[in-house]
Every structure is written in structure tokens, then in C-alpha cells.
Design a protein around this motif. Sequence first.
Motif, PDB file in Angstrom:
ATOM      1  N   TYR A 163      -3.746  15.774 -29.580  1.00 45.87           N
ATOM      2  CA  TYR A 163      -4.032  16.076 -28.815  1.00 45.87           C
ATOM      3  C   TYR A 163      -4.554  14.078 -28.612  1.00 45.87           C
ATOM      4  CZ  TYR A 163      -5.081  20.684 -28.464  1.00 45.87           C
ATOM      5  OH  TYR A 163      -5.081  22.399 -28.004  1.00 45.87           O
ATOM      6  N   THR A 164      -4.173  13.701 -27.103  1.00 46.53           N
ATOM      7  CA  THR A 164      -4.723  12.230 -26.954  1.00 46.53           C
ATOM      8  C   THR A 164      -5.837  11.921 -25.778  1.00 46.53           C
ATOM      9  OG1 THR A 164      -3.169  11.912 -25.274  1.00 46.53           O
ATOM     10  CG2 THR A 164      -2.155  11.971 -27.554  1.00 46.53           C
ATOM     11  N   THR A 166      -6.966  10.114 -22.854  1.00 50.72           N
ATOM     12  CA  THR A 166      -6.350  10.161 -21.412  1.00 50.72           C
ATOM     13  C   THR A 166      -7.024   9.286 -20.505  1.00 50.72           C
ATOM     14  OG1 THR A 166      -6.902  12.398 -19.763  1.00 50.72           O
ATOM     15  CG2 THR A 166      -4.819  11.939 -22.292  1.00 50.72           C
ATOM     16  N   PRO A 185      -0.472  11.268 -20.870  1.00 51.56           N
ATOM     17  CA  PRO A 185       0.285  11.623 -19.357  1.00 51.56           C
ATOM     18  C   PRO A 185      -1.119  11.910 -19.159  1.00 51.56           C
ATOM     19  CG  PRO A 185       1.913  12.398 -21.184  1.00 51.56           C
ATOM     20  CD  PRO A 185       0.700  11.899 -21.647  1.00 51.56           C
ATOM     21  N   GLN A 186      -2.298  11.629 -17.869  1.00 47.60           N
ATOM     22  CA  GLN A 186      -3.020  12.685 -17.589  1.00 47.60           C
ATOM     23  C   GLN A 186      -3.751  13.754 -18.015  1.00 47.60           C
ATOM     24  OE1 GLN A 186      -4.025  10.497 -14.915  1.00 47.60           O
ATOM     25  NE2 GLN A 186      -6.193  11.993 -15.494  1.00 47.60           N
ATOM     26  N   ALA A 187      -4.337  14.336 -17.697  1.00 47.67           N
ATOM     27  CA  ALA A 187      -5.416  15.350 -18.311  1.00 47.67           C
ATOM     28  C   ALA A 187      -6.087  16.077 -18.163  1.00 47.67           C
ATOM     29  CB  ALA A 187      -4.751  15.429 -20.008  1.00 47.67           C
ATOM     30  N   GLU A 188      -6.811  17.243 -17.475  1.00 46.87           N
ATOM     31  CA  GLU A 188      -8.112  17.280 -17.191  1.00 46.87           C
ATOM     32  C   GLU A 188      -8.875  16.717 -18.432  1.00 46.87           C
ATOM     33  OE1 GLU A 188      -9.952  21.270 -15.058  1.00 46.87           O
ATOM     34  OE2 GLU A 188      -7.982  21.147 -16.538  1.00 46.87           O
ATOM     35  N   HIS A 189     -10.290  17.078 -18.272  1.00 42.60           N
ATOM     36  CA  HIS A 189     -11.399  16.356 -18.822  1.00 42.60           C
ATOM     37  C   HIS A 189     -11.329  15.177 -20.025  1.00 42.60           C
ATOM     38  CE1 HIS A 189     -13.603  19.607 -17.119  1.00 42.60           C
ATOM     39  NE2 HIS A 189     -12.368  20.986 -17.725  1.00 42.60           N
ATOM     40  N   TYR A 191      -8.950  14.544 -22.123  1.00 38.68           N
ATOM     41  CA  TYR A 191      -7.807  14.766 -23.348  1.00 38.68           C
ATOM     42  C   TYR A 191      -7.041  15.850 -22.734  1.00 38.68           C
ATOM     43  CZ  TYR A 191     -11.526  12.285 -25.365  1.00 38.68           C
ATOM     44  OH  TYR A 191     -12.729  11.214 -25.233  1.00 38.68           O
ATOM     45  N   GLY A 192      -5.981  15.235 -23.819  1.00 38.85           N
ATOM     46  CA  GLY A 192      -4.950  16.127 -23.037  1.00 38.85           C
ATOM     47  C   GLY A 192      -3.588  16.670 -24.841  1.00 38.85           C
ATOM     48  N   LYS A 193      -2.767  17.904 -24.545  1.00 41.87           N
ATOM     49  CA  LYS A 193      -2.486  17.898 -26.007  1.00 41.87           C
ATOM     50  C   LYS A 193      -1.233  17.664 -25.308  1.00 41.87           C
ATOM     51  CE  LYS A 193      -1.159  22.084 -28.074  1.00 41.87           C
ATOM     52  NZ  LYS A 193      -0.828  22.998 -29.072  1.00 41.87           N
ATOM     53  N   ILE A 194       0.235  17.624 -26.621  1.00 42.73           N
ATOM     54  CA  ILE A 194       1.660  16.820 -25.947  1.00 42.73           C
ATOM     55  C   ILE A 194       2.069  17.631 -27.136  1.00 42.73           C
ATOM     56  CG2 ILE A 194       0.909  15.460 -24.996  1.00 42.73           C
ATOM     57  CD1 ILE A 194       1.543  12.594 -26.355  1.00 42.73           C
TER      58      ILE A 194
END
Length: 202
Positions: A163-164, A166, A185-189, A191-194
Motif C-alpha cells: 500500500y502506497t 498517493t 499511481p493515483q488512488a482514492e482517499h 492511499y492505494g494498493k499496487i
Amino acid sequence: RQAQQQRASPRPQRIVSLSPSVTEILYGVGAWPQVIAVSQYCTYPDDVKNKPRVSGWDKTNLEQVMALKPDFVIGVDAQEPFLRDKLNGLGVRSLFVKSQTLTEILASIAEIGRATGHEQEATDLSAKTQGEIDAVRKAVADRPHPRVLCVVDRVPGTIRDLYTATRGSYLDELISIAGGESIAPQAEHGYGKINKEAVLTL
């Protein structure tokens, strides 16, 4: 209205903090003697080791909380949907502060300062924090901008379920202020999983 209620209410003497960021702000504004318990995730200040711990985050153990006889409970906005109504039902005053962006964090310092009777200390802490941010921004302004990926969580000991931070998170803002170029990469809220393949591509 919430701010007016906080000013009108008596200064709390038995505060339970449900979040590490709240605990650090309470310490920073001089409200530490009023804090009677902290969340299980709190690590700063060092004196947290001498305070009782409350288990859980979104599923905070309210029996533990109520056994401590608090007169005020403070958490962050992400906890509010799970806890505010329950605390109201138990007759305990609560405050949930926003903590996603730097602007929100600075505003939460002021809110917590007002609510705990430490308004001037909160003003001083906000000014000091803003000054330090501005000093870093100025110090690195003419330096190269390294590409940065900020990983905030993963399966321990592996590079799975990454989780990164963003755009939209305070961590992304801090990377930029410190002279980095956040490449998540852009993610909602914020923070995002990659996956690890995406990391290599980035």
C-alpha cells in the motif's frame, strides 16, 4: 457549532486518545497530564508506555474505554462512523479530527488545543510546525528531485500487498516539500494498493 460547544464545555481531565496522531498532538499542546489512556498503536511520546492501552481502531474496545471513566475521547475522522454514536449513547463527549492533509492536521492541532484548554499552546505548535515545513521547502528548493515511492504497509518480510501513499495524503505532500517526486499511481482517499510488478515499472 462543535467548536462553540467545546469552548463552553469544562476542560476535560480524563482524556482517552484513540489514534497515534491525536496522542502526539495532545502531548505537543501540553495536554499530556490530562491523558489517561492511549490506543494500542501509539509509540510517541516515550511516556505512552506508562499509560493504559485501549485495543482496536475502528473496532475500539469501548468496554475498556468506559472502565477508565473518561470525560473526553478523541480520535480521527476515519474512526467517527464506527464510534461517535456509540460514545454519544454512553454519554461521553468526543471529538474526531480530520487528518488526511497537512492543512487538516494543522487545523486539528487548533481543534484539540481549544477542546482541551490549550489554545495558545496549539497556536504556538502550529506556527512552529509550519515554520519547520517552510524551512525544509526552502532548503531543498534548488536540489534535484528524486523519484519516491512511499510504502505505508505490506505483508511483513515480503513485497506482497503493498500500500502506497498517493496524491491527497499528507505523506505525498511531505515528499514534495522535502524535494521528492512522488510516483505512486493515483488512488482514492490518498492511499492505494499496487503489486511488485508495478513497482518495477515505476
